[in-house]
Motif scaffolding. Structure first.
Motif, PDB file in Angstrom:
ATOM      1  N   PHE A 266      26.907 -25.844  -9.484  1.00  0.00           N
ATOM      2  CA  PHE A 266      28.360 -25.689  -9.520  1.00  0.00           C
ATOM      3  C   PHE A 266      28.860 -25.743 -10.967  1.00  0.00           C
ATOM      4  CE2 PHE A 266      32.669 -26.960  -9.990  1.00  0.00           C
ATOM      5  CZ  PHE A 266      33.328 -26.220  -9.024  1.00  0.00           C
ATOM      6  N   GLN A 268      32.762 -24.429 -13.031  1.00  0.00           N
ATOM      7  CA  GLN A 268      34.052 -23.757 -12.848  1.00  0.00           C
ATOM      8  C   GLN A 268      33.873 -22.302 -13.281  1.00  0.00           C
ATOM      9  OE1 GLN A 268      36.511 -25.552 -11.552  1.00  0.00           O
ATOM     10  NE2 GLN A 268      35.959 -27.684 -11.972  1.00  0.00           N
ATOM     11  N   PHE A 297      32.649 -37.019  -8.301  1.00  0.00           N
ATOM     12  CA  PHE A 297      32.272 -35.617  -8.052  1.00  0.00           C
ATOM     13  C   PHE A 297      32.094 -34.934  -9.424  1.00  0.00           C
ATOM     14  CE2 PHE A 297      35.124 -37.098  -4.677  1.00  0.00           C
ATOM     15  CZ  PHE A 297      34.365 -36.902  -3.535  1.00  0.00           C
ATOM     16  N   ASN A 302      31.290 -31.921 -16.527  1.00  0.00           N
ATOM     17  CA  ASN A 302      32.338 -31.059 -17.100  1.00  0.00           C
ATOM     18  C   ASN A 302      33.545 -31.853 -17.615  1.00  0.00           C
ATOM     19  OD1 ASN A 302      33.595 -28.400 -17.532  1.00  0.00           O
ATOM     20  ND2 ASN A 302      34.868 -28.899 -15.757  1.00  0.00           N
ATOM     21  N   GLU A 318      28.055 -38.444  -8.298  1.00  0.00           N
ATOM     22  CA  GLU A 318      27.918 -37.103  -7.738  1.00  0.00           C
ATOM     23  C   GLU A 318      26.755 -37.125  -6.743  1.00  0.00           C
ATOM     24  OE1 GLU A 318      28.805 -33.550  -8.318  1.00  0.00           O
ATOM     25  OE2 GLU A 318      27.071 -33.356  -7.016  1.00  0.00           O
ATOM     26  N   ALA A 319      26.836 -36.308  -5.663  1.00  0.00           N
ATOM     27  CA  ALA A 319      25.796 -36.335  -4.622  1.00  0.00           C
ATOM     28  C   ALA A 319      24.529 -35.581  -5.022  1.00  0.00           C
ATOM     29  CB  ALA A 319      26.341 -35.736  -3.331  1.00  0.00           C
ATOM     30  N   ALA A 345      25.392 -40.509  -6.004  1.00  0.00           N
ATOM     31  CA  ALA A 345      26.068 -41.298  -4.962  1.00  0.00           C
ATOM     32  C   ALA A 345      26.727 -40.347  -3.976  1.00  0.00           C
ATOM     33  CB  ALA A 345      27.140 -42.185  -5.586  1.00  0.00           C
ATOM     34  N   ASP A 346      26.598 -40.672  -2.681  1.00  0.00           N
ATOM     35  CA  ASP A 346      27.324 -39.914  -1.668  1.00  0.00           C
ATOM     36  C   ASP A 346      28.709 -40.538  -1.546  1.00  0.00           C
ATOM     37  OD1 ASP A 346      28.450 -38.730   0.487  1.00  0.00           O
ATOM     38  OD2 ASP A 346      26.720 -38.965   1.814  1.00  0.00           O
ATOM     39  N   LEU A 347      29.692 -39.869  -2.107  1.00  0.00           N
ATOM     40  CA  LEU A 347      31.042 -40.457  -2.174  1.00  0.00           C
ATOM     41  C   LEU A 347      31.775 -40.376  -0.839  1.00  0.00           C
ATOM     42  CD1 LEU A 347      31.831 -39.154  -5.733  1.00  0.00           C
ATOM     43  CD2 LEU A 347      31.613 -41.541  -5.092  1.00  0.00           C
ATOM     44  N   TYR A 348      31.166 -39.726   0.159  1.00  0.00           N
ATOM     45  CA  TYR A 348      31.785 -39.722   1.486  1.00  0.00           C
ATOM     46  C   TYR A 348      31.250 -40.853   2.363  1.00  0.00           C
ATOM     47  CZ  TYR A 348      33.949 -35.285   0.269  1.00  0.00           C
ATOM     48  OH  TYR A 348      34.704 -34.315  -0.340  1.00  0.00           O
ATOM     49  N   ASP A 376      37.508 -34.871  -8.577  1.00  0.00           N
ATOM     50  CA  ASP A 376      37.471 -33.398  -8.446  1.00  0.00           C
ATOM     51  C   ASP A 376      36.587 -33.045  -7.253  1.00  0.00           C
ATOM     52  OD1 ASP A 376      37.508 -30.660  -8.816  1.00  0.00           O
ATOM     53  OD2 ASP A 376      36.188 -30.668 -10.559  1.00  0.00           O
ATOM     54  N   PRO A 378      35.167 -31.537  -3.388  1.00  0.00           N
ATOM     55  CA  PRO A 378      35.108 -30.249  -2.688  1.00  0.00           C
ATOM     56  C   PRO A 378      36.400 -30.029  -1.894  1.00  0.00           C
ATOM     57  CG  PRO A 378      33.148 -31.586  -2.248  1.00  0.00           C
ATOM     58  CD  PRO A 378      34.133 -32.476  -2.926  1.00  0.00           C
TER      59      PRO A 378
END
Ligand SMILES: C[S@@+](CC[C@H](N)C(=O)[O-])C[C@H]1O[C@@H](n2cnc3c(N)ncnc32)[C@H](O)[C@@H]1O
Length: 447
Positions: A266, A268, A297, A302, A318-319, A345-348, A376, A378
């Motif tokens: 990913f 931008q 995230f 960036n 970030e996952a 890290a799984d932020l969900y 930032d 998804p």
């Protein structure tokens, strides 16, 4: 018996939808018309019916909207890559701002102030794309989807892709047509860095030596890195004799940074607007020297690295383990390892994400919780975990970058309940000529 509706209809357009479609009503049911603007009378040709709604192509007949402009793209409106080529650019910005304003109104969150919409690019901005490939008879198509269909659009060029990527479309079509089995190519991904382009070739069967030779020629003639993808992203491999898969890079001159990324990672898509977004984010954070900032995230770093460059200690979460590995490489290449602490890290996951922020903070600055967050996420937004991240009283401000006004508004309401004020909000036009809305919001806690 239900009255049969003719395929061709003359209708009047009442409004413009958030997707950039003209809204009309036909027999008390919604009709969505591409290439149609409010107030116009159009000849609508129905292309698709789904769930009581109809979708049509529009040919304007009379009462043209004063904001209609001639499309710069010959493939509009058939190609679904864009939906707003027929609308003056200043109005595109207004449409996106109004979309965001409606979402904030829905949740009853008022911003203290609005930034002027920022849009510095019009065409030729898109540095990444995933394109479909279809073989139709003797012809090979490489392009975005057609609107209201799953077909691949017939494109020889694309006005929103960068000129270098657009110039690859025709040679790709010719090359695939000449392969031993053209149908084995399922998809092409393209990415452009500051000094090199790469294409990912998703192929479903083994490529012959003569196929590989053709790809090698394309790589040499167009100075592009060709990467083969026989299965998932973990199967990526260079063409034979091309060494290893090389990362691309982009610079953020203002901060003296160069960031590497692999073509499938990913980033931008609009470099100019990304720099503006970073400028806005760092501007909102203000003087961060020796402060602790968490970038949630964070991708390949960036936002983390510009903020670290400004003197902050940064925890980046970030996952994707691969993105975190690249963020660490980027910190090292830019001499910022001392200031950055990146972790997967799984932020969900509620507990895990709270711990990751605290532990990351402790590692970076003994025992402290961040004073600022950059978020930032998804399209689905931060969601209910947000409440867990913002409870600590050390946290004073949040810069929230969003690609979805709806989830941004839902999260803004969560932040309001947690005692944060939306100090300023605005749109950044990452994808001109499309209905995509990118938002930045600055939330602060007063006491
Ligand atoms: C919109 S991108 C932002 C990336 C980065 N901030 C940038 O500007 O390049 C969202 C990021 O969220 C990551 N992501 C998706 N699901 C996640 C999860 N459950 N936990 C943490 N990160 C996740 C993706 O891998 C992606 O890098």
């Amino acid at each position: 018996m239900a009255k049969k509706i003719p395929v061709e209809q003359e209708v009047e357009i009442a409004a413009l939808s958030e997707e950039g479609l003209g809204a009309a009503t036909l027999n008390e049911r919604p009709l969505w018309v591409r290439n149609a603007l409010p107030g116009e009378r159009v000849q609508a040709r129905i292309l698709k019916r789904r769930g009581g709604q109809r979708f049509a192509d529009g040919q304007p007949l009379a009462d043209l909207n004063p904001n209609r402009v001639a499309s710069a793209c010959a493939y509009f409106p058939r190609c679904a890559g864009c939906s707003l080529h027929h609308l003056a650019y200043s109005e595109q910005l207004q449409l996106k701002q109004a979309h965001l304003a409606r979402e904030l109104q829905r949740v009853d969150v008022a911003a203290d102030g609005w930034r002027e919409p920022t849009g510095l690019t019009r065409l030729g901005y898109r540095r990444k794309a995933r394109l479909g490939v279809r073989v139709v008879g003797e012809q090979v198509l490489v392009g975005f989807r057609e609107s209201f269909s799953n077909r691949v659009a017939r494109l020889d060029a694309c006005m929103t892709l960068t000129p270098k990527l657009s110039a690859l479309l025709q040679p790709l079509k010719e090359l695939i047509a000449n392969l031993s089995q053209p149908r084995t190519i399922a998809q092409i991904e393209m990415a452009e860095g500051d000094s090199e382009c790469a294409i990912l070739v998703r192929h479903l069967d083994v490529l012959t030596d003569s196929d590989l030779e053709q790809w090698q020629q394309l790589a040499a003639v167009f100075d592009v890195q060709v990467i083969l993808q026989p299965a998932g992203y973990d199967s990526l491999q260079p063409l034979p004799g091309q060494g290893s898969v090389r990362p691309l890079s982009y610079g953020i001159a203002e901060h003296g940074l160069s960031l590497q990324f692999y073509a499938h990672q990913f980033t931008q898509v609009n470099t100019v607007m990304n720099r503006e977004l970073i400028r806005a984010a760092t501007g909102y954070l203000g003087d961060v020297r020796d402060r602790l900032v968490a970038d949630l995230f964070c991708g390949i770093g960036n936002f983390s690295l510009p903020v670290a460059r400004q003197g902050a200690h940064v925890v980046g979460l970030e996952a994707s383990a691969e993105a975190i590995a690249m963020a660490q490489v980027n910190a090292r290449r830019n001499g910022l390892t001392e200031r950055c602490n990146f972790a997967v890290a799984d932020l969900y996951q509620a507990g895990a994400s709270n711990d990751a922020i605290s532990v990351g903070g402790q590692a970076a600055r003994s025992g402290r919780y961040p004073e600022a967050l950059i978020i930032d996420p998804p399209r689905s937004g931060a969601g209910i975990n947000l409440e867990g991240w913002v409870g600590n009283s050390s946290l004073r401000q949040i810069v929230y970058v969003s690609c979805n006004p709806r989830s941004f508004a839902d999260d803004a309401l969560r932040l309001k309940h947690a005692g944060f004020r939306l100090r300023e909000v605005g749109i950044y036009d990452m994808f001109p000529q499309t209905a995509h809305v990118e938002t930045i919001g600055h939330f602060v806690r007063d006491q």
